[in-house]
Design an enzyme around this catalytic site. Structure first.
Site, PDB file in Angstrom:
ATOM      1  CE  LYS A  16      -3.979  -1.538   2.741  1.00  0.00           C
ATOM      2  NZ  LYS A  16      -4.771  -1.235   3.943  1.00  0.00           N
ATOM      3  CG  ASP A  68     -10.014  -1.423   6.323  1.00  0.00           C
ATOM      4  OD1 ASP A  68      -8.954  -1.952   6.705  1.00  0.00           O
ATOM      5  OD2 ASP A  68     -11.117  -2.002   6.387  1.00  0.00           O
ATOM      6  CB  SER A  69      -8.324  -1.938   0.701  1.00  0.00           C
ATOM      7  OG  SER A  69      -7.040  -2.148   1.236  1.00  0.00           O
ATOM      8  CG  PHE A 147       0.076  -5.344  -2.131  1.00  0.00           C
ATOM      9  CD1 PHE A 147      -0.131  -4.256  -2.969  1.00  0.00           C
ATOM     10  CD2 PHE A 147      -0.800  -5.518  -1.053  1.00  0.00           C
ATOM     11  CE1 PHE A 147      -1.170  -3.367  -2.754  1.00  0.00           C
ATOM     12  CE2 PHE A 147      -1.842  -4.618  -0.820  1.00  0.00           C
ATOM     13  CZ  PHE A 147      -2.020  -3.547  -1.677  1.00  0.00           C
TER      14      PHE A 147
HETATM   15  P1  IMP Z   1      -6.248  -3.978   5.459  1.00  0.00           P
HETATM   16  O1  IMP Z   1      -6.767  -2.839   4.625  1.00  0.00           O
HETATM   17  O2  IMP Z   1      -5.008  -3.634   6.191  1.00  0.00           O
HETATM   18  O3  IMP Z   1      -7.324  -4.589   6.298  1.00  0.00           O
HETATM   19  O4  IMP Z   1      -5.772  -5.125   4.463  1.00  0.00           O
HETATM   20  C1  IMP Z   1      -6.379  -5.307   3.273  1.00  0.00           C
HETATM   21  C2  IMP Z   1      -5.958  -6.624   2.655  1.00  0.00           C
HETATM   22  O5  IMP Z   1      -6.718  -6.718   1.452  1.00  0.00           O
HETATM   23  C3  IMP Z   1      -4.488  -6.652   2.225  1.00  0.00           C
HETATM   24  O6  IMP Z   1      -3.653  -7.232   3.161  1.00  0.00           O
HETATM   25  C4  IMP Z   1      -4.556  -7.480   0.961  1.00  0.00           C
HETATM   26  O7  IMP Z   1      -4.545  -8.840   1.294  1.00  0.00           O
HETATM   27  C5  IMP Z   1      -5.916  -7.119   0.394  1.00  0.00           C
HETATM   28  N1  IMP Z   1      -5.762  -6.001  -0.555  1.00  0.00           N
HETATM   29  C6  IMP Z   1      -6.122  -4.698  -0.394  1.00  0.00           C
HETATM   30  N2  IMP Z   1      -5.795  -3.976  -1.464  1.00  0.00           N
HETATM   31  C7  IMP Z   1      -5.198  -4.831  -2.317  1.00  0.00           C
HETATM   32  C8  IMP Z   1      -4.614  -4.657  -3.608  1.00  0.00           C
HETATM   33  O8  IMP Z   1      -4.541  -3.556  -4.186  1.00  0.00           O
HETATM   34  N3  IMP Z   1      -4.120  -5.773  -4.163  1.00  0.00           N
HETATM   35  C9  IMP Z   1      -4.173  -6.993  -3.575  1.00  0.00           C
HETATM   36  N4  IMP Z   1      -4.661  -7.214  -2.373  1.00  0.00           N
HETATM   37  C10 IMP Z   1      -5.189  -6.121  -1.736  1.00  0.00           C
END
Ligand code: IMP
Length: 196
Positions: A16, A68-69, A147
């Protein structure tokens, strides 16, 4: 040091951080990485993004952006979504676990990536910006770029997974790039850097 030109990116996720450095390169802000290390206890992306951004903002007294994603798979009722980072201890295991849960389900495995950005600014209400990217989960790992789940996320019309795209190509489609575009179009960052 002119505090108005610094923006904290509240994340410890190297993938990120790299993307935010690219997406915000032309804004003139000095980007400072800070991992809020908050527990993601929110029930929405926005709540978790807010927790990350506001924690970083109050600790640094600087504007902070939290992200957050997650990936939502239709055949799994939107799972893993908010729990995308928690399917296993390593990303390899998380990807394998997602594919295991999809085994035997009819394809295509329609999915979307979602990204919510929270922008926390001292003494201002937090603002939110969202982006999504629709696509399909494929059963085999393709490419090593990006990633997370990038190598199993196929982008319609391109014939490629995000794992097969160089960063500038991923940015044409990605949920994060779209959320950043909404943030930039809102003028919220311009207001931060305007003379007081
Ligand atoms: P968080 O936002 O820290 O809860 O983590 C989001 C999780 O979603 C990440 O660790 C990835 O596994 C996945 N993720 C979010 N954005 C992407 C992306 O752009 N590519 C691939 N996986 C993503």
């Amino acid at each position: 040091m002119d505090k108005r030109r610094r923006l904290v990116i509240a994340s410890g996720n190297a993938g990120k951080l790299r993307e935010y450095r690219e997406l915000l390169a032309d804004t003139g802000f000095e980007l400072v990485a800070f991992d809020s290390e908050v527990e993601e206890v929110g029930e929405t992306y926005a709540e978790n993004a807010r927790l990350k951004a506001e924690t970083a903002c109050s600790r640094s007294d600087l504007p902070a952006l939290g992200d957050d994603s997650g990936v939502e798979v239709e055949a799994l009722g939107g799972y893993p979504g908010l729990r995308s980072a928690r399917l296993g201890p390593t990303q390899e295991e998380r990807t394998a676990e997602l594919l295991k849960q999809l085994e035997g389900k009819p394809r295509p495995w329609s999915a979307r990536f979602v990204c919510v950005i929270a922008l926390a600014v001292p003494e201002h209400p937090t603002q939110f910006f969202e982006g999504e990217c629709r696509g399909e989960i494929v059963p085999e790992w393709r490419g090593r770029a990006g990633f997370g789940y990038d190598p199993i996320f196929l982008v319609p019309g391109t014939g490629k997974t995000f794992g097969e795209m160089p960063p500038e190509e991923k940015q044409l489609y990605s949920h994060r790039a779209r959320a950043v575009q909404t943030l930039l179009e809102s003028g919220a960052l311009d207001r931060l850097s305007a003379p007081a």
